[in-house]
Design an enzyme around this catalytic site. Structure first.
Site, short mmCIF file in Angstrom:
data_model
loop_
_atom_site.label_atom_id
_atom_site.label_comp_id
_atom_site.label_asym_id
_atom_site.label_seq_id
_atom_site.Cartn_x
_atom_site.Cartn_y
_atom_site.Cartn_z
N GLY A 12 0.84 -1.21 0.00
CA GLY A 12 0.00 0.00 0.00
C GLY A 12 0.87 1.24 0.00
N ASN A 105 -2.72 -10.20 -3.48
CA ASN A 105 -2.61 -11.64 -3.72
C ASN A 105 -3.80 -12.35 -3.08
OD1 ASN A 105 -0.13 -11.48 -5.01
ND2 ASN A 105 1.02 -11.72 -3.09
N ALA A 131 7.70 -5.31 -2.16
CA ALA A 131 7.73 -4.30 -1.09
C ALA A 131 7.97 -5.02 0.23
CB ALA A 131 6.39 -3.56 -1.03
N LYS A 189 -1.46 -15.38 -10.99
CA LYS A 189 -0.63 -14.88 -9.88
C LYS A 189 -0.69 -15.84 -8.70
CE LYS A 189 2.12 -12.23 -7.52
NZ LYS A 189 2.00 -10.95 -6.88
N SER A 260 6.12 -12.16 0.51
CA SER A 260 5.41 -11.55 1.65
C SER A 260 5.05 -12.60 2.70
CB SER A 260 4.17 -10.80 1.16
OG SER A 260 3.33 -11.65 0.42
N GLU A 273 -1.30 -15.69 4.53
CA GLU A 273 -2.45 -15.69 3.61
C GLU A 273 -2.69 -17.08 2.99
OE1 GLU A 273 -0.82 -12.34 1.15
OE2 GLU A 273 -2.79 -11.44 1.48
P1 NAD Z 1 1.66 -5.86 4.95
O1 NAD Z 1 1.58 -6.95 5.95
O2 NAD Z 1 2.93 -5.11 4.84
O3 NAD Z 1 0.49 -4.82 5.24
C1 NAD Z 1 -0.85 -5.24 5.33
C2 NAD Z 1 -1.45 -4.70 6.63
O4 NAD Z 1 -0.82 -5.31 7.76
C3 NAD Z 1 -1.27 -3.20 6.80
O5 NAD Z 1 -2.46 -2.72 7.38
C4 NAD Z 1 -0.11 -3.09 7.76
O6 NAD Z 1 -0.12 -1.90 8.51
C5 NAD Z 1 -0.33 -4.29 8.63
N1 NAD Z 1 0.90 -4.78 9.26
C6 NAD Z 1 2.12 -4.93 8.69
N2 NAD Z 1 3.00 -5.42 9.57
C7 NAD Z 1 2.33 -5.57 10.73
C8 NAD Z 1 2.70 -6.03 12.02
N3 NAD Z 1 3.95 -6.44 12.28
N4 NAD Z 1 1.77 -6.05 12.98
C9 NAD Z 1 0.50 -5.64 12.73
N5 NAD Z 1 0.08 -5.21 11.52
C10 NAD Z 1 0.99 -5.18 10.54
O7 NAD Z 1 1.21 -6.51 3.57
P2 NAD Z 1 1.73 -6.23 2.08
O8 NAD Z 1 3.00 -6.95 1.85
O9 NAD Z 1 1.65 -4.79 1.81
O10 NAD Z 1 0.61 -7.02 1.26
C11 NAD Z 1 -0.63 -6.44 0.87
C12 NAD Z 1 -1.16 -7.34 -0.24
O11 NAD Z 1 -0.28 -7.25 -1.36
C13 NAD Z 1 -1.21 -8.82 0.15
O12 NAD Z 1 -2.29 -9.47 -0.46
C14 NAD Z 1 0.10 -9.35 -0.41
O13 NAD Z 1 0.09 -10.73 -0.66
C15 NAD Z 1 0.18 -8.55 -1.71
N6 NAD Z 1 1.50 -8.47 -2.32
C16 NAD Z 1 2.60 -8.18 -1.54
C17 NAD Z 1 3.85 -8.14 -2.16
C18 NAD Z 1 5.08 -7.79 -1.38
O14 NAD Z 1 6.19 -7.88 -1.94
N7 NAD Z 1 4.97 -7.34 -0.12
C19 NAD Z 1 3.97 -8.38 -3.55
C20 NAD Z 1 2.82 -8.63 -4.29
C21 NAD Z 1 1.58 -8.67 -3.65
C1 AOT Z 2 6.13 -11.22 -5.97
N1 AOT Z 2 5.85 -11.32 -4.62
O1 AOT Z 2 3.63 -11.71 -4.70
C2 AOT Z 2 6.10 -12.33 -6.76
O2 AOT Z 2 5.70 -11.36 -2.01
O3 AOT Z 2 3.61 -11.97 -2.04
C3 AOT Z 2 4.65 -11.63 -2.59
C4 AOT Z 2 4.65 -11.56 -4.08
C5 AOT Z 2 6.39 -12.21 -8.12
C6 AOT Z 2 6.74 -11.00 -8.64
C7 AOT Z 2 6.79 -9.89 -7.83
C8 AOT Z 2 6.47 -10.00 -6.49
#
Ligand code: NAD
Ligand code: AOT
Length: 312
Positions: A12, A105, A131, A189, A260, A273
């Protein structure tokens, strides 16, 4: 555009930052008190492609969002199990013309969104950006990536709205593409996450390290076949070879990435997840009398690891 990002953890933050830097009016909403406090005080702080940035934006806890705000679109970036509560908490700011975008995801988010919002206003896809939260007040944004989305309801004006959303994201440097079929993209994905997220978490390695192992290809092929079998019950004809290539391309493109799910369970002892990824395939396979032994086992193993560690 007037935009909200609901869920400003790692991903985000990437989207909120880039959209704000491109000149959009961006508000952020989150449910983690420590994160909200830091967002209010210091804004979005990140290392973006090697440079430290801090960008101020209006920030609200998800229980305190003023009901008189209006947004053209709300981007949901919670974890899958947090989505339903976030949608409910954001509902008061949804006007008749506010669009909901979900690039998270996980499989099944369309149904969650459509419990509360009309299908015509739901836009679905995924992101291939990476991220990582380094601290409650800081995010690491490296690697190249992209994202894609489509309108869930075919026809106009939804198709034009999807084009407009893609343009806003592309203009912000998020390399956005318009999709034909959002459900296909979600399953495709899902194959990436159902292999790399799950296996890197269980095996405690990064994407490149996993890709170099002897059984990597065989495991990926067999897991992808299970996703394809369950997808077929929902009218999605996944091209298994193409999906396997899509997974294996990650070994070089984002080799150093710890998915993640790894960040959640191994680094931060948080629940994962898995129920929306391999767990979805396992549950829906059973409903259709399909055998999905790998997804069954991987789901059970990730839950076992969560239990052993006392993940929260
Ligand atoms: P994230 O865990 O960083 O954030 C999601 C929520 O959890 C936010 O509200 C955040 O404030 C909270 N949070 C984070 N750490 C916390 C902690 N230690 N304690 C309590 N709350 C916490 O999640 P994200 O990586 O931003 O993922 C969001 C969506 O995007 C998911 O569906 C994920 O699978 C997807 N996604 C992530 C990545 C990646 O590289 N991070 C890549 C592709 C898709
Ligand atoms: C990712 N990572 O989807 C996979 O961390 O949940 C994750 C995720 C492929 C390409 C780019 C990011």
């Amino acid at each position: 555009m007037k935009l909200a990002v609901a869920g400003v953890g790692a991903m985000g933050t990437r989207f909120a930052l880039k959209l704000k830097q491109a000149g959009n009016d961006v508000t952020v909403v989150d449910g983690w008190d420590e994160r909200v406090a830091s967002l209010k005080k210091d804004g979005l702080q990140a290392n973006l492609d090697g440079k430290e940035v801090a960008v101020k934006v209006p920030a609200y806890g998800q229980k305190e969002v003023p009901h008189d705000l209006h947004f053209d679109a709300v981007f949901f970036f919670t974890k899958s199990m947090q989505l339903e509560q976030m949608v409910k908490d954001m509902l008061p700011v949804f006007d008749d013309d506010t669009l909901a975008v979900c690039l998270m995801n996980g499989i099944g988010h369309e149904q969650t969104l459509e419990k509360y919002l009309p299908k015509e206003r739901v836009f679905l896809g995924n992101t291939m950006w990476t991220a990582q939260m380094t601290r409650p007040d800081h995010v690491l944004l490296e690697d190249d990536g992209s994202c894609e989305l489509a309108n869930v309801q075919p026809g106009e004006p939804q198709h034009s709205q999807a084009q407009e959303l893609v343009k806003v994201l592309a203009d912000a440097g998020l390399k956005a593409h318009l999709l034909d079929d959002p459900q296909y993209s979600v399953f495709r994905k899902g194959c990436v996450n159902g292999t790399l997220n799950t296996l890197c978490t269980l095996l405690e390695c990064n994407v490149e390290e996993y890709g170099r192992t002897t059984y990597a290809h065989e495991m990926v092929v067999n897991i992808v076949k299970e996703f394809a079998a369950v997808g077929a019950t929902e009218g999605i004809t996944l091209d298994v070879d193409e999906a396997v290539n899509h997974v294996e391309a990650c070994y070089t493109v984002i080799g150093a990435h710890y998915p993640s799910m790894y960040q959640d369970l191994v680094k931060n002892n948080r629940r994962t997840e898995i129920d929306y990824i391999n767990g979805y395939v396992s549950r829906h396979g059973k409903e259709h009398g399909l055998k999905t032994p790998l997804c069954d086992l991987l789901t059970a193993e990730v839950h076992t690891k969560e239990e052993l560690q006392g993940a929260k």
